[in-house]
Scaffold this motif. Structure first.
Motif, mmCIF file in Angstrom:
data_model
loop_
_atom_site.group_PDB
_atom_site.id
_atom_site.type_symbol
_atom_site.label_atom_id
_atom_site.label_comp_id
_atom_site.label_asym_id
_atom_site.label_seq_id
_atom_site.Cartn_x
_atom_site.Cartn_y
_atom_site.Cartn_z
ATOM 1 N N PRO A 33 0.793 -1.189 -0.123
ATOM 2 C CA PRO A 33 0.143 0.183 -0.108
ATOM 3 C C PRO A 33 0.807 1.105 0.026
ATOM 4 O O PRO A 33 0.443 2.254 -0.576
ATOM 5 C CB PRO A 33 -0.776 0.039 1.208
ATOM 6 N N ARG A 34 2.003 1.182 0.582
ATOM 7 C CA ARG A 34 2.873 2.485 0.642
ATOM 8 C C ARG A 34 3.461 2.633 -0.826
ATOM 9 O O ARG A 34 3.172 3.930 -1.335
ATOM 10 C CB ARG A 34 4.102 2.286 1.418
ATOM 11 N N MET A 35 3.681 1.794 -1.490
ATOM 12 C CA MET A 35 4.207 1.987 -2.933
ATOM 13 C C MET A 35 3.059 2.381 -3.875
ATOM 14 O O MET A 35 3.147 3.495 -4.656
ATOM 15 C CB MET A 35 4.731 0.681 -3.606
ATOM 16 N N LYS A 39 2.396 6.216 -5.773
ATOM 17 C CA LYS A 39 2.245 6.381 -7.316
ATOM 18 C C LYS A 39 1.005 7.134 -7.159
ATOM 19 O O LYS A 39 0.902 8.203 -8.344
ATOM 20 C CB LYS A 39 1.991 4.821 -7.762
ATOM 21 N N MET A 40 0.099 7.005 -6.520
ATOM 22 C CA MET A 40 -1.326 7.760 -6.293
ATOM 23 C C MET A 40 -0.972 9.424 -6.369
ATOM 24 O O MET A 40 -1.581 10.084 -6.974
ATOM 25 C CB MET A 40 -2.153 7.288 -5.387
ATOM 26 N N LEU A 41 -0.037 9.637 -5.604
ATOM 27 C CA LEU A 41 0.425 11.016 -5.401
ATOM 28 C C LEU A 41 0.891 11.563 -6.529
ATOM 29 O O LEU A 41 0.748 12.916 -6.800
ATOM 30 C CB LEU A 41 1.426 11.203 -4.297
ATOM 31 N N ILE A 42 1.571 10.820 -7.305
ATOM 32 C CA ILE A 42 2.246 11.364 -8.867
ATOM 33 C C ILE A 42 1.104 11.504 -9.685
ATOM 34 O O ILE A 42 1.183 12.405 -10.475
ATOM 35 C CB ILE A 42 3.468 10.304 -9.359
ATOM 36 N N LEU A 43 0.184 10.522 -9.794
ATOM 37 C CA LEU A 43 -0.868 10.761 -10.715
ATOM 38 C C LEU A 43 -1.916 11.540 -10.395
ATOM 39 O O LEU A 43 -2.421 12.317 -11.211
ATOM 40 C CB LEU A 43 -1.473 9.181 -10.720
ATOM 41 N N LEU A 44 -2.099 11.898 -9.110
ATOM 42 C CA LEU A 44 -2.779 13.178 -8.603
ATOM 43 C C LEU A 44 -2.353 14.438 -9.213
ATOM 44 O O LEU A 44 -3.177 15.301 -9.754
ATOM 45 C CB LEU A 44 -3.083 13.049 -7.082
ATOM 46 N N TRP A 52 -7.420 12.337 -3.493
ATOM 47 C CA TRP A 52 -6.694 11.091 -2.884
ATOM 48 C C TRP A 52 -6.578 11.485 -1.354
ATOM 49 O O TRP A 52 -6.231 12.598 -0.933
ATOM 50 C CB TRP A 52 -5.194 10.750 -3.293
ATOM 51 N N PHE A 53 -6.917 10.454 -0.597
ATOM 52 C CA PHE A 53 -6.986 10.579 1.073
ATOM 53 C C PHE A 53 -5.774 9.651 1.230
ATOM 54 O O PHE A 53 -5.928 8.545 1.396
ATOM 55 C CB PHE A 53 -8.167 10.130 1.648
ATOM 56 N N SER A 54 -4.568 10.276 1.629
ATOM 57 C CA SER A 54 -3.575 9.450 1.910
ATOM 58 C C SER A 54 -3.357 8.887 3.316
ATOM 59 O O SER A 54 -3.905 9.386 4.409
ATOM 60 C CB SER A 54 -2.302 10.571 1.962
ATOM 61 N N MET A 254 0.513 11.690 8.153
ATOM 62 C CA MET A 254 1.789 12.541 7.435
ATOM 63 C C MET A 254 1.337 13.571 6.515
ATOM 64 O O MET A 254 2.140 14.442 6.158
ATOM 65 C CB MET A 254 2.902 11.661 7.074
ATOM 66 N N ARG A 255 0.044 13.386 6.073
ATOM 67 C CA ARG A 255 -0.237 14.157 4.878
ATOM 68 C C ARG A 255 -1.660 14.872 5.163
ATOM 69 O O ARG A 255 -2.209 14.755 6.265
ATOM 70 C CB ARG A 255 -0.323 13.425 3.530
ATOM 71 N N GLY A 256 -2.100 15.846 4.292
ATOM 72 C CA GLY A 256 -3.456 16.299 4.620
ATOM 73 C C GLY A 256 -4.687 15.327 4.677
ATOM 74 O O GLY A 256 -4.328 14.173 4.340
#
Length: 668
Positions: A33-35, A39-44, A52-54, A254-256
C-alpha cells in the motif's frame, strides 16, 4: 518516504514466536500500500486521478488488522485503509479503475475512492458521513451470532469520527447485545485540521470502554507486530466469547486530510517526530537487523510490487470513461418483479387495521426464518401500539429484539443484516422519530444498490399521521421526505386488506421500504382480510370508487375523507385513486383516471407545500394536459407544525376544506 533506508528502528518490535516467513509476509503487506500511495500522489499531480486521501504513516493499522483476521471475516474500512484492500487481494486493475471512475470499478463510476463494498472479499466500504459503518458492523456481527458462527467483524473510525452520535449508538448496541465487533479507532491527532484537544476532552479512547461496559486496549499504530499480535489474540478470544472490544491505535497522518488540504496547520516539529516513527521504514530496519531482510530480497520484492502496480494502471488507463445507459436507472433498485401471491384458501375474517399488520408480520416470520424485527419496546411489551404483541413468545427474543433508544444504529444494523443475507423490519415508535435515523436511510440504505449492487433488504415501519391529539412530535406526515430519495420505496396503505398484502410484499422485496401506518386507522377501521398469506404488488394503485365528474388522487387517511365527502355531495361521482405505493407511484392508473374525468384534485394529509401532491400535479400538467378541463388542484394540511388542541388540529387538517375544493374544481 519509504525509498530512504533507515539504519535503526526507533520502534520497539517483539517478534515473539513469528518466523522469518511470517515477518517477510507482514513486510510485503505493509510495503504494497505504501508503494501504491506514492504512485497515486504522482498521478494526482498529473491530473490522472481527481482526489486522494493519503494513509501514509498509518498503513500498519489496516495491514495489521487485516492480516490478523480470517479472509471470510468482514472489515469495514475508511479512506486511509488501502492496506485492507491490498491484503484482501483485490485486483489492482479494478481498484485503480475505481479510483478513476471507470465502469470496471466497483461502483461503475458512480462513487469514488473506497466508497464501495466487495462481498467476495468481505469488505463493506464507507460513505462520506462518518460513523454509519460502525452500526453496519453491528448488523454483520449480529448475523454471525444468529447463524451461530464463530467470527468477528472489524470496523474502523478516525478519532474525529468518534464525536459523531453514531459512534456512541453503535458501541452501546454492540455492548448491550454482546456483538463480536472490533472497533478500531485510528487516533492520528487531527480531524481534518481540528486537533484532538478541540475534538474531545478524554485523555484516551481506552477510557471510553468502561462507559460502554466493554474491554478496551491501546496499541502502537505504527508498530505492525504490536497491532497484528494484539488483534490476532483478541479475535481468537472474541470468537470463543463473543463481545465487542474497543482498540485505540496511536498514529499520525503525515499528509493532508486529502491532498488539497495540505498540512500547514501541523507544527513542523510534530511532523518531524512522527516521520521518525514511519511504520514501513522502522519495520524494514528491524528486519535488516534481525537478518530477515537484505538488499537483494528487498529489491526483488519492490520490483515485483512495482510490476503489479504498473500492469494494473496500464489496464485501468486503457479503459474508456463509462457511458451513461439505461442501467443508471435500472440499478437504483435491486432486481425484483412485483407480483401478487394469492392466498392458499379464500377464507377471510374481519380484521382491524392493526391486526392485519400484525398478521402480516407473523406470517412473514413463518415464511422467512432469516427475518428479524427490531425496535423500541417491541418484544415483551409488544410495541406502544401493541402491533408486535405475542411475537417474541412465538419466535424468540433473538428475532424479536428490543433496542436501545438509537434509531440510526438500528437502521444501520438492518443494513449489516441485509449484507449478511438476513431480512429485517425496523419499527419506528412514531414516524416522527425517524429523523434520528435519517442519515442511514437516505445515504446508506437508499444508495447501497446503486453504488455497489448490494441489496438493502430492510422494511421500516412508520406509525404516522394526525387526528389523535398527539401534537407536533407524534403526528407528522413525513412521507414526502423520502419520496425525493431514489433507491427507497414508500408504501402507505389505507385499508386492512391493503395493509396486510402490501406489508407482506414490502418484506418480500429486497429493497428498502418505508411503510407508513396511520395511527388513527389502527383500531377504528375493520375490513375483510384473507387469513392466509398473500401479497399485493408494490407500485400499483387501486381504484376505490368509480365516477365521472372528478378524479381524486389520494392515499392513507385521505382515501376515507374523499369517500365520505363525495357521499355528501348530491349528484357528484368521483373516480377515487388510492396510490397505495408512493415511490414508485403508478403513472398509468393516474393517467387513465385523469383521462376519464378531465378534472383532478390531489388530496393528502401532509402539509401542502412540498407535499407529494405537487410532484403528481406537475407530472399531470406535463403529460396529461390535453385531457384536462380545469387546472389540477390540491388540498393538504396547513403549512404549520401539527397542533395539539383538538380544535386547532381539526383546522390544520384538510378534511374540512375538501368539499369546498371539489366544488371549486367542478365549477371551473
Amino acid at each position: 518516504m519509504s525509498s530512504a533506508v533507515q539504519e535503526e528502528s526507533i520502534l520497539q518490535f517483539d517478534r515473539k514466536h513469528y518466523t522469518d516467513q511470517d515477518l517477510l509476509a507482514l513486510y510485503e503487506a505493509l510495503l504494497k500500500p505504501r508503494m501504491i500511495e506514492e504512485k497515486m500522489l504522482i498521478l494526482l499531480r498529473q491530473g490522472k486521478i481527481s482526489k486522494w486521501f493519503s494513509g501514509i504513516g498509518q498503513e500498519a493499522i489496516a495491514v495489521g488488522v487485516t492480516c490478523a483476521l480470517r479472509p471470510d471475516e468482514y472489515i469495514l474500512p475508511l479512506h486511509r485503509n488501502l492496506g485492507v484492500f491490498t491484503q484482501r487481494q483485490l485486483p489492482l486493475a479494478r481498484l485503480f479503475a475505481q479510483f478513476q471512475g471507470k465502469a470496471s470499478g466497483y461502483t461503475r463510476g458512480r462513487d469514488r475512492s473506497f466508497h464501495f463494498g466487495d462481498p467476495e472479499h468481505y469488505i463493506v466500504g464507507m460513505i462520506s458521513h462518518l460513523g454509519p459503518q460502525l452500526s453496519v458492523a453491528d448488523g454483520l456481527a449480529l448475523a454471525h451470532r444468529l447463524w451461530d458462527e464463530a467470527k468477528v467483524v472489524a470496523a474502523f473510525s478516525g478519532d474525529g469520527g468518534t464525536s459523531e452520535g453514531e459512534f456512541h449508538e453503535a458501541l452501546n448496541v454492540a455492548s448491550v447485545w454482546q456483538l463480536p465487533v472490533l472497533f478500531i479507532v485510528e487516533n492520528n491527532g487531527y480531524g481534518l485540521s481540528t486537533p484532538s484537544d478541540e475534538q474531545f476532552r478524554c485523555k484516551s479512547f481506552v477510557d471510553k470502554g468502561l462507559g460502554y461496559g466493554m474491554e478496551a486496549v491501546q496499541v502502537d499504530g505504527n508498530n505492525i507486530l504490536d497491532i497484528f499480535d494484539t488483534i490476532r489474540h483478541l479475535a481468537a478470544s472474541m470468537r470463543e466469547n463473543p463481545r465487542p472490544v474497543l482498540v485505540e491505535a496511536m498514529t499520525f497522518r503525515m499528509r493532508g486530510h486529502e491532498e488539497a488540504s495540505g498540512t500547514k496547520y501541523v507544527p513542523s516539529e510534530l511532523l518531524d517526530t512522527w516521520a521518525r516513527k514511519d511504520p514501513v521504514q522502522n519495520f524494514e530496519a528491524f528486519l535488516r537487523k534481525e537478518g530477515v531482510l537484505d538488499d537483494e530480497t528487498n529489491t526483488q520484492l519492490r520490483a515485483r510490487i512495482q510490476a503489479e502496480i504498473d500492469a494494473g494502471l496500464q489496464e485501468a488507463f486503457a479503459e474508456p470513461a463509462p457511458d451513461a445507459t439505461e442501467r443508471e436507472l435500472a440499478d437504483v433498485y435491486a432486481p425484483h418483479v412485483p407480483h401478487s401471491v394469492a392466498p392458499a384458501q379464500e377464507v377471510t375474517s374481519d380484521k382491524r387495521f392493526v391486526d392485519a399488520i400484525a398478521d402480516a408480520i407473523r406470517q412473514s416470520f413463518e415464511r422467512y426464518p432469516q427475518l428479524v424485527l427490531m425496535g423500541q419496546d417491541v418484544a415483551e411489551y409488544g410495541g406502544v401500539f401493541k402491533v408486535t404483541e405475542g411475537l417474541m413468545a412465538r419466535f424468540g427474543k433473538a428475532r424479536v429484539r428490543n433496542t436501545p433508544l438509537c434509531e440510526s444504529a438500528i437502521v444501520g444494523v438492518g443494513v449489516g443484516l441485509s449484507i449478511a443475507g438476513w431480512k429485517s423490519i425496523v419499527e419506528m415508535q412514531f414516524a416522527d422519530f425517524v429523523t434520528c435515523g435519517f442519515n442511514q436511510i437516505v445515504n446508506n440504505l437508499a444508495k447501497l444498490h446503486y453504488r455497489w449492487q448490494q441489496a438493502a433488504d430492510v422494511v421500516i415501519r412508520m406509525p404516522t399521521g394526525a387526528g389523535v391529539g398527539a401534537g407536533p412530535f407524534h403526528s407528522q406526515s413525513n412521507e414526502a421526505w423520502f419520496f425525493h430519495t431514489p433507491g427507497l420505496k414508500v408504501v402507505y396503505p389505507s385499508t386492512p386488506y391493503d395493509a396486510k398484502g402490501l406489508l407482506n410484499a414490502s418484506i418480500e422485496d429486497p429493497n428498502p421500504v418505508l411503510y407508513f401506518e396511520h395511527k388513527a386507522l389502527y383500531r377504528s377501521l375493520t375490513g375483510p382480510v384473507p387469513d392466509d398469506y398473500y401479497t399485493l404488488p408494490l407500485g400499483q394503485a387501486s381504484i376505490v370508487a368509480s365516477g365521472e365528474d372528478v378524479t381524486i388522487i389520494t392515499y392513507g387517511m385521505g382515501v376515507h375523507w374523499a369517500q365520505e365527502v363525495v357521499q355528501t355531495m348530491a349528484g357528484v361521482t368521483a373516480e377515487i385513486v388510492d396510490l397505495r405505493t408512493l415511490l414508485p407511484w403508478d403513472h398509468e392508473t393516474v393517467e387513465a383516471a385523469v383521462r376519464k374525468t378531465g378534472r383532478v384534485l390531489i388530496l393528502h394529509e401532509d402539509c401542502l407545500t412540498g407535499g407529494i401532491g405537487g410532484e403528481i400535479a406537475a407530472w399531470i400538467a406535463e403529460h396529461c394536459f390535453v385531457y384536462l378541463d380545469a387546472p389540477v388542484m390540491r388540498v393538504g394540511a396547513l403549512d404549520t407544525p401539527v397542533p395539539f388542541a383538538a380544535s386547532l388540529e381539526k383546522h390544520f387538517l384538510p378534511r374540512e376544506r375538501l368539499a369546498k375544493k371539489v366544488e371549486e374544481l367542478l365549477a371551473f
